[in-house]
Scaffold this active site. Structure first.
Site, PDB file in Angstrom:
ATOM      1  N   TRP A  90       1.712  51.904 -22.506  1.00 27.26           N
ATOM      2  CA  TRP A  90       2.668  50.814 -22.356  1.00 27.26           C
ATOM      3  C   TRP A  90       2.067  49.547 -22.972  1.00 27.26           C
ATOM      4  CZ3 TRP A  90       0.999  46.496 -19.810  1.00 27.26           C
ATOM      5  CH2 TRP A  90      -0.106  46.638 -18.942  1.00 27.26           C
ATOM      6  N   GLU A 135      -8.492  39.483 -14.178  1.00 26.90           N
ATOM      7  CA  GLU A 135      -8.228  40.362 -15.322  1.00 26.90           C
ATOM      8  C   GLU A 135      -8.530  39.643 -16.633  1.00 26.90           C
ATOM      9  OE1 GLU A 135      -7.436  43.462 -15.369  1.00 26.90           O
ATOM     10  OE2 GLU A 135      -6.620  43.957 -13.408  1.00 26.90           O
ATOM     11  N   GLU A 173      -7.594  47.754 -20.715  1.00 28.90           N
ATOM     12  CA  GLU A 173      -7.623  46.711 -19.690  1.00 28.90           C
ATOM     13  C   GLU A 173      -7.054  45.392 -20.212  1.00 28.90           C
ATOM     14  OE1 GLU A 173      -8.904  46.397 -16.459  1.00 28.90           O
ATOM     15  OE2 GLU A 173      -9.162  48.559 -16.235  1.00 28.90           O
ATOM     16  N   HIS A 176      -3.595  44.088 -19.207  1.00 25.33           N
ATOM     17  CA  HIS A 176      -3.280  43.659 -17.844  1.00 25.33           C
ATOM     18  C   HIS A 176      -3.178  42.142 -17.730  1.00 25.33           C
ATOM     19  CE1 HIS A 176      -5.376  47.619 -16.417  1.00 25.33           C
ATOM     20  NE2 HIS A 176      -4.306  47.839 -17.172  1.00 25.33           N
ATOM     21  N   THR A 229      -9.377  47.561  -7.557  1.00 26.66           N
ATOM     22  CA  THR A 229      -8.306  46.980  -8.359  1.00 26.66           C
ATOM     23  C   THR A 229      -7.027  47.786  -8.216  1.00 26.66           C
ATOM     24  OG1 THR A 229     -10.024  46.363  -9.937  1.00 26.66           O
ATOM     25  CG2 THR A 229      -7.753  46.098 -10.645  1.00 26.66           C
ATOM     26  N   GLU A 259      -5.644  51.416 -13.496  1.00 23.93           N
ATOM     27  CA  GLU A 259      -6.909  51.257 -12.774  1.00 23.93           C
ATOM     28  C   GLU A 259      -7.314  52.560 -12.088  1.00 23.93           C
ATOM     29  OE1 GLU A 259      -8.414  48.702 -13.476  1.00 23.93           O
ATOM     30  OE2 GLU A 259      -7.116  46.955 -13.580  1.00 23.93           O
TER      31      GLU A 259
END
Length: 395
Positions: A90, A135, A173, A176, A229, A259
């Site tokens: 995504w 984040e 990551e 996020h 997380t 996560e």
């Protein structure tokens, strides 16, 4: 990673910040939100972090470095598959108003976003902003993982499995913070200038998780943090749904899913270390739990409140985003995941670490119960948060 991730258990005897009776708490605009009743915020960070001095580094002996190099083939087969191809991932734009639409249609989507977030209470935004800032400090976490001896990316584009994992984990990551930042910006509920300054302060300050450039310690830390997380984002998803914003709920839930997948990869690494070096791995787990898991954003500062991490953590604890019970639950989960209670054939040092770790979660819960009782006797407190235009929120 975030994580996450708020409890500072430096002493395991958390002083209370005070009980907030119901009539002192901010009432959510939408009564469908029911924050978990948490009688105290005592299990959160207790003070601004001290200056980071006398840090220990490079504690991994040469033979252990070679062990990790020998595991590159195993990592290729068992760690890298936890990553997703870019075209299957995504992206933040999937969840955000479509800027390619005609102006009025785009603005209609922004207005709809603002209508949804308008029903969420201020304390929810304190927790969500804190998660977003954590984040956004991703460069620090990549630096930490890439500093681990035996698994680092020596050139910046190394083809080794360990290096490829770190770069690709970072890339996953990175979405996020980007997504949460844009959503918060469009909501109009937060002061982005103060948030931007907090992020810059945090990246500049770094972190000191006590991992000593040691991948045994580093991967114990990341196993715990990714789980934390996952829990934290899962709870912000639940609260967003209860508060009338299903899109934000889906955003937080999707991040939580990432996560969880990353946690499985790091936990798999520790599982392998327990197989090939049970005493060394068990000692590392005990070492990190004795140090207590230092949360990644513990050096957070907005330029105004030197205890903003502590205060953010207190709010997250009170509304049920991340609590002392969650900390103990994660520890118990990992003990079960790694079958630590059944581990056999350990040297004396490993056996001592095993006894300590396996008995720690009940101790945390007992100490928290005592702290909760003490907190009930204390006066309530509230703090103004620069992130939400200096509005006051109960701790």
């Amino acid at each position: 990673m975030q994580t996450s991730l708020y409890i500072d258990t430096k002493t395991l005897a958390w002083p209370s910040l005070g009980h907030t009776p119901t009539h002192h708490r901010l009432t959510p605009p939408n009564p469908t939100i029911k924050f978990r009743s948490t009688p105290t915020v005592s299990a959160v960070a207790t003070a601004s972090p001290p200056p980071l001095t006398r840090q220990k580094a490079h504690s991994l002996p040469p033979e252990k470095v070679e062990l990790f190099k020998s595991l590159e083939g195993w990592a290729e087969q068992h760690v890298l598959p936890f990553l997703k191809p870019v075209d299957q991932c995504w992206q933040p734009s999937t969840f955000l108003p479509d800027s390619s639409l005609p102006e009025e249609e785009f603005l209609d989507q922004v207005r709809a976003l603002r209508d949804r977030t308008g029903e969420l209470p201020d304390e929810y935004f304190v927790a969500l902003v804190g998660d977003m800032i954590t984040e956004d400090a991703l460069p620090t976490y990549q630096t930490m993982v890439n500093g681990l001896d035996g698994v680092k990316d020596e050139t910046g584009s190394s083809p080794s499995a360990w290096a490829r994992w770190n770069r690709s984990w970072t890339a996953e990551e990175n979405r996020h913070g980007d997504l949460l930042r844009t959503y918060l910006y469009l909501s109009g509920r937060v002061d982005m200038l103060k948030i931007d300054r907090t992020v810059q302060h945090l990246i500049g300050a770094g972190m000191n998780p006590g991992t000593e450039n040691n991948p045994y310690l580093g991967f114990v830390y990341t196993s715990f943090q990714e789980r934390a997380t996952f829990v934290s984002h899962g709870n912000t998803a639940r609260l967003a749904k209860e508060g009338g914003d299903p899109v934000l709920a889906r955003i937080c839930g999707t991040i939580a899913s990432d996560e969880r997948r990353h946690e499985m990869a790091y936990a798999k690494i520790i599982e392998k270390l327990l197989e090939v070096d049970p005493t060394g791995a068990m000692v590392a787990i005990g070492d990190m739990m004795r140090k207590k898991i230092t949360m990644p954003a513990h050096l957070m500062y907005d330029g105004e409140d030197p205890k903003i991490f502590e205060h953010f953590a207190a709010v997250a604890q009170r509304i049920g985003v991340y609590t002392a019970d969650d900390y103990a639950d994660i520890l118990e989960f990992l003990i079960g995941r790694w079958n630590l209670e059944k581990l056999e054939g350990l040297a004396a040092e490993g056996a001592r670490a095993q006894d300590f770790v396996c008995g720690l979660a009940p101790r945390i819960r007992r100490l928290q119960e005592r702290a909760d009782e003490q907190a009930r006797k204390m006066a309530p407190q509230a703090v103004k948060f620069s992130w939400i235009f200096n509005k006051e929120v109960a701790l």
